[in-house]
Design a protein around this motif. Structure first.
Motif, mmCIF file in Angstrom:
data_model
loop_
_atom_site.group_PDB
_atom_site.id
_atom_site.type_symbol
_atom_site.label_atom_id
_atom_site.label_comp_id
_atom_site.label_asym_id
_atom_site.label_seq_id
_atom_site.Cartn_x
_atom_site.Cartn_y
_atom_site.Cartn_z
ATOM 1 N N MET A 64 0.823 -1.208 0.000
ATOM 2 C CA MET A 64 0.000 0.000 0.000
ATOM 3 C C MET A 64 0.861 1.264 0.000
ATOM 4 N N GLY A 65 1.914 1.259 0.842
ATOM 5 C CA GLY A 65 2.775 2.434 0.919
ATOM 6 C C GLY A 65 3.486 2.723 -0.389
ATOM 7 N N LYS A 66 3.994 1.636 -1.037
ATOM 8 C CA LYS A 66 4.672 1.824 -2.321
ATOM 9 C C LYS A 66 3.707 2.336 -3.379
ATOM 10 N N TYR A 67 2.484 1.844 -3.331
ATOM 11 C CA TYR A 67 1.474 2.287 -4.299
ATOM 12 C C TYR A 67 1.182 3.777 -4.151
ATOM 13 N N VAL A 68 1.026 4.237 -2.896
ATOM 14 C CA VAL A 68 0.747 5.652 -2.644
ATOM 15 C C VAL A 68 1.912 6.520 -3.116
ATOM 16 N N VAL A 69 3.137 6.101 -2.803
ATOM 17 C CA VAL A 69 4.310 6.868 -3.227
ATOM 18 C C VAL A 69 4.381 6.926 -4.755
ATOM 19 N N ARG A 70 4.116 5.792 -5.407
ATOM 20 C CA ARG A 70 4.156 5.756 -6.868
ATOM 21 C C ARG A 70 3.112 6.680 -7.479
ATOM 22 N N ARG A 71 1.923 6.680 -6.908
ATOM 23 C CA ARG A 71 0.867 7.560 -7.415
ATOM 24 C C ARG A 71 1.202 9.023 -7.186
ATOM 25 N N LEU A 72 1.802 9.342 -6.032
ATOM 26 C CA LEU A 72 2.188 10.727 -5.759
ATOM 27 C C LEU A 72 3.259 11.199 -6.739
ATOM 28 N N LEU A 73 4.196 10.317 -7.079
ATOM 29 C CA LEU A 73 5.226 10.674 -8.062
ATOM 30 C C LEU A 73 4.622 10.852 -9.447
ATOM 31 N N GLN A 74 3.598 10.074 -9.771
ATOM 32 C CA GLN A 74 2.929 10.215 -11.065
ATOM 33 C C GLN A 74 2.177 11.534 -11.171
ATOM 34 N N VAL A 93 -6.693 21.400 -9.620
ATOM 35 C CA VAL A 93 -6.038 20.224 -10.200
ATOM 36 C C VAL A 93 -5.444 19.355 -9.092
ATOM 37 N N LEU A 94 -4.805 19.983 -8.108
ATOM 38 C CA LEU A 94 -4.243 19.245 -6.980
ATOM 39 C C LEU A 94 -5.322 18.471 -6.234
ATOM 40 N N VAL A 95 -6.437 19.131 -5.957
ATOM 41 C CA VAL A 95 -7.535 18.476 -5.239
ATOM 42 C C VAL A 95 -8.081 17.316 -6.061
ATOM 43 N N PHE A 96 -8.217 17.522 -7.369
ATOM 44 C CA PHE A 96 -8.752 16.483 -8.235
ATOM 45 C C PHE A 96 -7.840 15.255 -8.229
ATOM 46 N N LEU A 97 -6.527 15.466 -8.291
ATOM 47 C CA LEU A 97 -5.579 14.349 -8.290
ATOM 48 C C LEU A 97 -5.620 13.595 -6.956
ATOM 49 N N ILE A 98 -5.708 14.338 -5.858
ATOM 50 C CA ILE A 98 -5.752 13.698 -4.540
ATOM 51 C C ILE A 98 -7.045 12.904 -4.371
ATOM 52 N N MET A 99 -8.162 13.448 -4.860
ATOM 53 C CA MET A 99 -9.430 12.735 -4.768
ATOM 54 C C MET A 99 -9.396 11.447 -5.576
ATOM 55 N N ASN A 100 -8.760 11.469 -6.750
ATOM 56 C CA ASN A 100 -8.636 10.245 -7.533
ATOM 57 C C ASN A 100 -7.826 9.182 -6.789
ATOM 58 N N LEU A 101 -6.775 9.609 -6.077
ATOM 59 C CA LEU A 101 -5.983 8.675 -5.285
ATOM 60 C C LEU A 101 -6.815 8.070 -4.155
ATOM 61 N N LEU A 102 -7.590 8.896 -3.478
ATOM 62 C CA LEU A 102 -8.435 8.400 -2.385
ATOM 63 C C LEU A 102 -9.486 7.421 -2.902
ATOM 64 N N VAL A 103 -10.032 7.703 -4.074
ATOM 65 C CA VAL A 103 -11.022 6.793 -4.666
ATOM 66 C C VAL A 103 -10.392 5.440 -4.957
ATOM 67 N N ASP A 104 -9.188 5.449 -5.517
ATOM 68 C CA ASP A 104 -8.502 4.184 -5.798
ATOM 69 C C ASP A 104 -8.246 3.389 -4.519
ATOM 70 N N LEU A 105 -7.904 4.095 -3.437
ATOM 71 C CA LEU A 105 -7.668 3.413 -2.168
ATOM 72 C C LEU A 105 -8.961 2.838 -1.584
ATOM 73 N N LEU A 106 -10.083 3.512 -1.853
ATOM 74 C CA LEU A 106 -11.373 3.021 -1.363
ATOM 75 C C LEU A 106 -11.795 1.738 -2.062
ATOM 76 N N TYR A 107 -11.300 1.513 -3.287
ATOM 77 C CA TYR A 107 -11.641 0.291 -3.996
ATOM 78 C C TYR A 107 -11.310 -0.944 -3.157
#
Length: 308
Positions: free
Chosen positions: A1-11, A284-298
């Protein structure tokens, strides 16, 4: 999970750079002179215009302007608008109002949209299902620019249930009407999406097997089918929260809400590029963060989805 979050933040970094550059280029390509109207009815002097353009780097090439903007943005500086106010202070003042408005709208989406969708999905083909599908189709067809003034006149002026306009502090009770107006289109989509996915999952083999083994219809819906049906709904709601933060321009103008949407509208009207770019960059920042949270909710909704 941690690696996934870091990878998404870098993307997010190249996405943010690309998005801000496009926004920056389009805003500063708008026709007109930002010094128009700065000196009243008479045109500004050549000396004033030259100093104004120098202070705001308007004579620099586009890439140079953008490079300076990104350098300042990396340090948390959103720049100074054409009225010598820092964009960050404007955002801090206005963003809470927009966040409150979007939160009220999202609450209506979740409660009304999912509730109505479940009601229609469990009564497929009945009167309730037909009424819900017809009502949602009507609301989808009415734009906010029409629905907003109608709600103001009916519920604000004639019935007096709500204030027609929102005061400067934007208290939550005054945001109920504009929040409902803003959420109307999304509520209709959420209801239809929930209903469609629930009907599809109720026909699936696992749902029929669970009911055949003695599980009650209500428990089969609450424990199994509804949970699986909410995955696309959560995707829509998560993405819509970012869209509501940026798409509330019309609603904020109708109800006189001093939020980010109003800031963007005023910035475009005044050719205030820094205000527009700063506000949209934050969106744009908020939109990207919300997409990350949605993926984590899956992963919470469907254990089969892994983020390892």
């Amino acid at each position: 999970m941690g690696k996934y979050v870091v990878r998404r933040l870098l993307q997010m970094i190249p996405v943010l750079i690309g998005a801000t550059f496009l926004i920056f280029a389009m805003v500063f390509a708008l026709p007109g002179d930002p010094t128009d109207g700065k000196c009243g009815e008479r045109p500004c002097s050549a000396e004033y215009v030259a100093q104004y353009r120098k202070d705001h780097h308007l004579d620099d090439p586009l890439l140079v302007q953008y490079g300076k903007y990104v350098t300042n943005l990396a340090q948390g500086d959103f720049g100074t608008n054409y009225f010598n106010n820092t964009v960050s202070s404007e955002l801090l003042q206005r963003y809470p109002n927009t966040v409150k408005l979007a939160s009220v709208a999202i609450l209506f989406e979740i409660v009304i949209g999912i509730g109505v969708g479940v009601l229609a999905g469990t009564r497929k083909g009945g009167i309730v299902d037909t009424a819900v599908m017809l009502a949602t189709l009507i609301f989808i067809s009415i734009p906010i620019i029409v629905l907003g003034p109608m709600a103001q006149i009916i519920f604000g002026i004639k019935l007096g249930w709500f204030k027609p306009t929102v005061s400067s502090g934007a208290p939550l009770q005054e945001l109920l009407l504009p929040g409902l107006v803003l959420a109307t289109l999304s509520v209709a989509y959420v209801a239809r999406l929930t209903r469609t996915n629930l009907v599809e999952n109720l026909r699936a083999d696992y749902a029929r097997t669970a009911i055949a083994k003695g599980l009650t219809h209500r428990r089969a819906i609450g424990v199994h089918t509804l949970r699986n049906s909410l995955i696309p709904v959560v995707t829509f709601i998560g993405a819509d929260f970012g869209a509501l933060l940026g798409g509330a321009i019309v609603t904020e103008r109708i109800f006189n809400i001093q939020g980010v949407g109003s800031m963007i509208f005023t910035g475009i009207a005044n050719r205030d590029g820094m205000s527009v770019v700063g506000a949209v960059t934050m969106l744009v920042l908020v939109f990207l963060i919300m997409n990350l949270l949605v993926d984590l909710l899956y992963g919470l909704l469907d254990p089969r989805i892994s983020h390892d």
